[in-house]
Design a protein around this motif. Sequence first.
Motif, short mmCIF file in Angstrom:
data_model
loop_
_atom_site.label_atom_id
_atom_site.label_comp_id
_atom_site.label_asym_id
_atom_site.label_seq_id
_atom_site.Cartn_x
_atom_site.Cartn_y
_atom_site.Cartn_z
N GLU A 1 106.60 67.78 123.81
CA GLU A 1 107.82 66.75 124.41
C GLU A 1 107.85 66.81 125.81
O GLU A 1 107.35 67.59 126.48
CB GLU A 1 109.04 67.42 123.86
N ASP A 2 108.63 65.88 126.47
CA ASP A 2 108.64 65.71 127.74
C ASP A 2 109.53 66.89 128.50
O ASP A 2 109.19 67.37 129.51
CB ASP A 2 109.62 64.54 128.10
N ASN A 3 110.27 67.70 127.61
CA ASN A 3 110.82 68.89 128.20
C ASN A 3 110.25 70.20 128.07
O ASN A 3 110.46 71.33 128.24
CB ASN A 3 112.34 69.38 127.20
N GLY A 4 108.70 70.12 127.56
CA GLY A 4 107.71 71.09 127.58
C GLY A 4 107.71 71.57 126.00
O GLY A 4 107.00 72.73 126.12
N ASN A 5 108.71 71.74 125.15
CA ASN A 5 108.73 71.96 124.02
C ASN A 5 107.31 71.63 123.10
O ASN A 5 107.04 70.21 123.35
CB ASN A 5 109.80 71.71 122.90
N VAL A 6 106.68 72.38 122.37
CA VAL A 6 105.72 71.95 121.68
C VAL A 6 105.78 72.40 119.94
O VAL A 6 106.55 73.34 119.69
CB VAL A 6 104.23 72.73 122.07
N THR A 7 105.51 71.20 119.48
CA THR A 7 105.64 71.20 117.87
C THR A 7 104.25 70.91 117.26
O THR A 7 103.41 70.25 117.80
CB THR A 7 106.38 70.00 117.35
N TRP A 8 103.92 72.00 116.06
CA TRP A 8 102.77 71.87 115.60
C TRP A 8 102.98 71.19 114.14
O TRP A 8 103.71 71.98 113.50
CB TRP A 8 101.95 73.29 115.52
N MET A 9 102.39 70.29 113.94
CA MET A 9 102.68 69.33 112.61
C MET A 9 101.35 69.30 111.78
O MET A 9 100.40 68.91 112.03
CB MET A 9 103.15 68.00 112.75
N TYR A 10 101.50 70.13 110.53
CA TYR A 10 100.48 70.20 109.49
C TYR A 10 100.66 69.04 108.50
O TYR A 10 101.78 68.46 108.60
CB TYR A 10 100.29 71.40 108.94
N GLU A 11 99.75 68.72 107.70
CA GLU A 11 99.88 67.88 106.50
C GLU A 11 99.59 66.50 107.06
O GLU A 11 100.53 65.92 107.79
CB GLU A 11 101.15 67.96 105.82
N SER A 12 98.47 65.67 106.35
CA SER A 12 98.18 64.31 106.88
C SER A 12 99.27 63.59 106.73
O SER A 12 99.38 62.48 107.51
CB SER A 12 96.85 64.24 106.24
N ASN A 13 100.02 63.65 105.55
CA ASN A 13 101.00 62.64 105.33
C ASN A 13 102.18 62.67 106.18
O ASN A 13 102.47 61.70 106.59
CB ASN A 13 101.59 62.49 103.74
N ASP A 14 102.36 63.71 106.48
CA ASP A 14 103.48 64.02 107.56
C ASP A 14 103.30 63.45 108.84
O ASP A 14 103.86 62.97 109.60
CB ASP A 14 104.08 65.57 107.72
N ILE A 15 102.04 63.88 109.18
CA ILE A 15 101.43 63.23 110.67
C ILE A 15 101.40 61.94 110.56
O ILE A 15 101.79 61.11 111.50
CB ILE A 15 100.17 64.05 110.92
N ILE A 16 100.81 61.06 109.42
CA ILE A 16 100.98 59.50 109.41
C ILE A 16 102.15 59.24 109.59
O ILE A 16 102.41 58.10 110.21
CB ILE A 16 100.07 59.24 108.15
N GLU A 17 103.44 59.52 108.96
CA GLU A 17 104.56 59.33 108.74
C GLU A 17 105.31 59.35 110.18
O GLU A 17 105.64 58.33 110.61
CB GLU A 17 105.51 60.13 107.88
N TYR A 18 104.90 60.35 110.95
CA TYR A 18 105.49 60.61 112.22
C TYR A 18 104.81 59.34 113.17
O TYR A 18 105.37 58.82 114.07
CB TYR A 18 104.81 61.85 112.84
N LEU A 19 103.24 59.33 113.05
CA LEU A 19 102.67 58.22 113.86
C LEU A 19 103.09 56.82 113.70
O LEU A 19 103.52 56.12 114.41
CB LEU A 19 101.18 58.32 113.80
N GLU A 20 103.55 56.53 112.29
CA GLU A 20 103.84 55.10 112.03
C GLU A 20 105.30 55.00 112.46
O GLU A 20 105.60 54.10 113.05
CB GLU A 20 103.99 55.02 110.61
N ASN A 21 106.05 56.05 112.49
CA ASN A 21 107.50 55.83 112.76
C ASN A 21 107.80 55.69 114.18
O ASN A 21 108.49 55.03 114.89
CB ASN A 21 108.45 56.98 112.22
N ARG A 22 106.78 56.51 115.15
CA ARG A 22 107.03 56.35 116.31
C ARG A 22 106.35 55.32 117.04
O ARG A 22 106.66 54.77 118.13
CB ARG A 22 106.41 57.95 117.04
N PHE A 23 105.13 54.75 116.53
CA PHE A 23 104.51 53.80 117.23
C PHE A 23 104.34 52.56 116.52
O PHE A 23 103.79 51.51 117.15
CB PHE A 23 103.00 54.39 117.65
N ASN A 24 104.80 52.39 115.50
CA ASN A 24 104.38 51.09 114.91
C ASN A 24 105.04 50.02 115.38
O ASN A 24 104.74 48.80 115.51
CB ASN A 24 104.96 51.12 113.11
N ALA A 25 106.43 50.29 115.77
CA ALA A 25 107.16 49.13 116.25
C ALA A 25 107.08 49.06 117.94
O ALA A 25 107.67 48.21 118.56
CB ALA A 25 108.59 49.53 116.05
N ALA A 26 106.18 49.88 118.56
CA ALA A 26 106.18 50.34 119.90
C ALA A 26 105.36 48.88 120.60
O ALA A 26 104.57 48.41 119.89
CB ALA A 26 105.52 51.44 120.31
#
Length: 121
Positions: free
Chosen positions: A96-121
């Motif tokens: 994150e911009d504030n320096g916090n780091v999150t580690w996300m496992y599971e392909s479906n969770d990662i895909i959902e995150y990427l689609e939600n964050r970047f699909n409309a961008a």
Amino acid sequence: MKVIRLVLGQLILLFNAVFSPRSLKRDEEQQDKVNQAVAQLKLYQFDACPFCVKVRRTAKRLSLPLETRDAKQPEHEKELIAGGGKRKVPCLRIEEDNGNVTWMYESNDIIEYLENRFNAA
């Protein structure tokens, strides 16, 4: 068992290359913003892992220049275990911009995150 995994892995990579998804087209300004945001993401993965291929295909479809790190390389494996807590792929490291780091496992969770964050961008 190793031979079967090796053969299946190569088949997965072949089919991925042959049936590669089309990339999302954005104007240059939008793509620059996406590229800056994606610079804070790292995908820990194995090349022939089907779940990793699934995530990489989504990144390609969304035109995300996602940095991949081979978790078989000792330095990347150590980072993955130290940060995420386990040697499991795919794993997306999100800084994150504030320096916090999150580690996300599971392909479906990662895909959902990427689609939600970047699909409309």
